[in-house]
Write an enzyme that holds these catalytic residues in place. Structure first.
Site, PDB file in Angstrom:
ATOM      1  N   THR A 266      11.777  -7.834 -10.950  1.00  0.00           N
ATOM      2  CA  THR A 266      11.186  -9.149 -11.178  1.00  0.00           C
ATOM      3  C   THR A 266       9.946  -9.315 -10.302  1.00  0.00           C
ATOM      4  OG1 THR A 266      13.366 -10.005 -11.659  1.00  0.00           O
ATOM      5  CG2 THR A 266      11.659 -11.631 -11.162  1.00  0.00           C
TER       6      THR A 266
ATOM      7  N   GLY B 184       0.809  -1.220   0.000  1.00  0.00           N
ATOM      8  CA  GLY B 184       0.000   0.000   0.000  1.00  0.00           C
ATOM      9  C   GLY B 184       0.840   1.266   0.000  1.00  0.00           C
ATOM     10  N   THR B 185       1.893   1.275   0.792  1.00  0.00           N
ATOM     11  CA  THR B 185       2.746   2.459   0.876  1.00  0.00           C
ATOM     12  C   THR B 185       3.361   2.771  -0.485  1.00  0.00           C
ATOM     13  OG1 THR B 185       3.253   1.995   3.190  1.00  0.00           O
ATOM     14  CG2 THR B 185       4.801   3.421   2.000  1.00  0.00           C
TER      15      THR B 185
ATOM     16  N   SER C 228      -3.670  -3.075  -0.777  1.00  0.00           N
ATOM     17  CA  SER C 228      -2.597  -3.816  -0.117  1.00  0.00           C
ATOM     18  C   SER C 228      -3.104  -5.192   0.296  1.00  0.00           C
ATOM     19  CB  SER C 228      -2.117  -3.042   1.114  1.00  0.00           C
ATOM     20  OG  SER C 228      -1.157  -3.811   1.811  1.00  0.00           O
TER      21      SER C 228
ATOM     22  N   GLN D  96      -7.888   0.280   3.172  1.00  0.00           N
ATOM     23  CA  GLN D  96      -8.801  -0.239   4.202  1.00  0.00           C
ATOM     24  C   GLN D  96     -10.166  -0.615   3.641  1.00  0.00           C
ATOM     25  OE1 GLN D  96      -8.225  -1.034   7.330  1.00  0.00           O
ATOM     26  NE2 GLN D  96      -6.218  -0.116   7.618  1.00  0.00           N
TER      27      GLN D  96
ATOM     28  N   CYS E 135       1.453   2.888  12.469  1.00  0.00           N
ATOM     29  CA  CYS E 135       2.651   3.601  12.040  1.00  0.00           C
ATOM     30  C   CYS E 135       3.006   4.732  12.985  1.00  0.00           C
ATOM     31  CB  CYS E 135       2.464   4.155  10.638  1.00  0.00           C
ATOM     32  SG  CYS E 135       1.866   2.918   9.503  1.00  0.00           S
TER      33      CYS E 135
HETATM   34  C1  LIG Z   1      -1.924  -0.122   5.951  1.00  0.00           C
HETATM   35  C2  LIG Z   1      -2.239   1.082   5.145  1.00  0.00           C
HETATM   36  C3  LIG Z   1      -1.351   1.564   4.173  1.00  0.00           C
HETATM   37  C4  LIG Z   1       0.017   0.960   3.971  1.00  0.00           C
HETATM   38  O1  LIG Z   1      -0.029  -0.285   3.345  1.00  0.00           O
HETATM   39  P1  LIG Z   1       1.270  -1.250   3.459  1.00  0.00           P
HETATM   40  O2  LIG Z   1       0.942  -2.385   2.558  1.00  0.00           O
HETATM   41  O3  LIG Z   1       1.359  -1.643   4.902  1.00  0.00           O
HETATM   42  O4  LIG Z   1       2.435  -0.468   3.000  1.00  0.00           O
HETATM   43  C5  LIG Z   1      -1.712   2.665   3.447  1.00  0.00           C
HETATM   44  N1  LIG Z   1      -2.898   3.259   3.626  1.00  0.00           N
HETATM   45  C6  LIG Z   1      -3.787   2.818   4.528  1.00  0.00           C
HETATM   46  C7  LIG Z   1      -5.088   3.515   4.674  1.00  0.00           C
HETATM   47  C8  LIG Z   1      -3.494   1.716   5.320  1.00  0.00           C
HETATM   48  O5  LIG Z   1      -4.360   1.310   6.233  1.00  0.00           O
END
Ligand SMILES: *Cc1c(COP(=O)(O)O)cnc(C)c1O
Length: 388
Positions: free
Chosen positions: A238, A72-73, A200, A180, A326
């Site tokens: 990859t 997600g990040t 994610s 989310q 975080c």
């Molecule tokens: C957990 C989260 C992320 C980050 O995703 P990762 O896969 O842990 O890097 C980004 N945005 C939201 C809203 C999240 O809850």
């Protein structure tokens, strides 16, 4: 020891057996490099493209619009920085909200250091953005709007389709962090009018370190990492074929099971919320009644400290969170609760409970048994300190 009660599914989820099966099977049997021409490579390529079709179907996209990433990040970074750079000759202004995940907020902060201008829109007491604020904030030099689909601390769902409509009308690119929301509520990229959407795997019972960015055909985007020609030249390296296949399976299952899962999660959430309100005085709920995720409950227990609550619950085998994972570790109050107008002490006295498919009514009963005593004890300690 009794098995623990895990109520922190917004931080991460345990991979489900069906997903682990796909992960193990793909990692061992489909180890080829998807860029190789021989049959080992072609088999990996086939699994990769099948996964792309599944992921696209889950959000109403075309397979060619799904870019697999490292989570997600990374998806948020690719969207926000990638679009900001790609559109730099058209303008240097971005619009986002004060309640975004650090993956978006810190991207914006870094872009500000590079000369971009960013407007951080406020939210109301229920953690919701008023779409009219977006209209007011748009300037001729605005190139990107990034508004999260559902907040990770309160579960409040944002008016994404309305913002999408505004963005389209004004010709501004629109990204939504739906990490989310995907798998918890229906997500259709065309109904929402988004140009980019982050996902994610580990928030939906998939493995960590894999995710995707939906990129609408024709969206201007520059890569943020350089290398080979993978993923439409937008995400070189990859491909993590095992993780991607597992992610696609997790998505597929989440969408398939959505109606039943929603009902189960809502039931647990409301049982805990009403149980807490009945047993503990002076509590308040943070978020929104309608338009919220079925699995997140955020409450304040004034006169206590969220971290102390968390640690006391942990001693009893109950895992919750004080806000976004975080930002825990640092003792600052949640930027989300502050943006909603909570006083810092009130924000510090809050807990997030986030439910998952393995939680039961018995888990809720265990929290309801433990929490009142903990809150009362901490409140007494607080009172005696105040009189010293
Ligand atoms: C957990 C989260 C992320 C980050 O995703 P990762 O896969 O842990 O890097 C980004 N945005 C939201 C809203 C999240 O809850």
């Amino acid at each position: 020891m009794e098995k623990g009660v895990y109520l922190d599914h917004a931080a991460t989820t345990p991979p489900r057996p069906e997903v682990l099966e796909v992960l193990e099977e793909t990692l061992s049997a489909t180890f080829g490099n998807a860029s190789s021409i021989h049959s080992f490579g072609q088999e990996a390529k086939r699994v990769l493209e099948e996964s792309r079709e599944k992921a696209a179907a889950a959000i109403g996209a075309e397979p060619g619009e799904v870019i697999f990433t490292g989570g997600g990040t990374e998806s948020d970074n690719l969207a926000v920085r990638g679009a900001a750079y790609a559109l730099r000759d058209r303008g240097n202004h971005l619009i986002t909200t004060a309640i975004e995940h650090p993956a978006v907020l810190n991207c914006c902060a870094a872009l500000e250091e590079e000369g971009f201008q960013v407007t951080y829109l406020p939210v109301d007491r229920e953690c919701r953005l008023e779409p009219a604020r977006v209209v007011e904030a748009i300037r001729p030099e605005t190139t990107l709007i990034s508004v999260m689909f559902a907040n990770n601390e309160t579960g409040t769902i944002q008016p994404i389709a309305e913002v999408g409509e505004i963005a389209r009308r004004k010709g501004v690119a629109f990204h939504s962090d739906a990490v989310q929301a995907v798998g918890k509520v229906p997500v259709d990229v065309n109904a929402l009018g988004v140009d980019m959407l982050s996902m994610s795997a580990h928030k939906i019972y998939g493995p960590k370190g894999v995710g995707a960015l939906y990129v609408r055909r024709g969206t201007a985007l520059r890569p943020i990492v350089y290398g080979g020609h993978h993923e439409h030249n937008l995400r070189p390296g990859t491909e993590n074929v095992g993780g991607i296949a597992a992610f696609a399976r997790a998505l597929e299952l989440a969408v398939e099971e959505l109606p039943g899962a929603t009902e189960h999660l809502e039931l647990l959430k409301e049982k805990l919320a009403s149980g807490i309100s009945e047993r503990i005085e002076r509590v308040s709920r943070n978020g929104r009644d309608g338009d919220c995720l079925p699995n997140i409950l955020n409450m304040s227990f004034p006169g206590t400290d969220g971290e102390a609550l968390l640690l006391n619950l942990d001693l009893l085998g109950i895992a919750v969170s004080t806000g976004s994972a975080c930002s825990s570790g640092a003792t600052e109050p949640s930027h989300v609760l502050l943006a909603m107008g909570l006083e810092p002490l009130m924000a510090q006295a809050s807990l997030r409970f986030s439910f998952g498919r393995d939680n039961t009514v018995e888990h809720i009963d265990r929290v309801l048994q433990a929490l009142p005593d903990i809150v009362n004890r901490l409140r007494k300690v607080g009172d005696s300190r105040a009189f010293r």
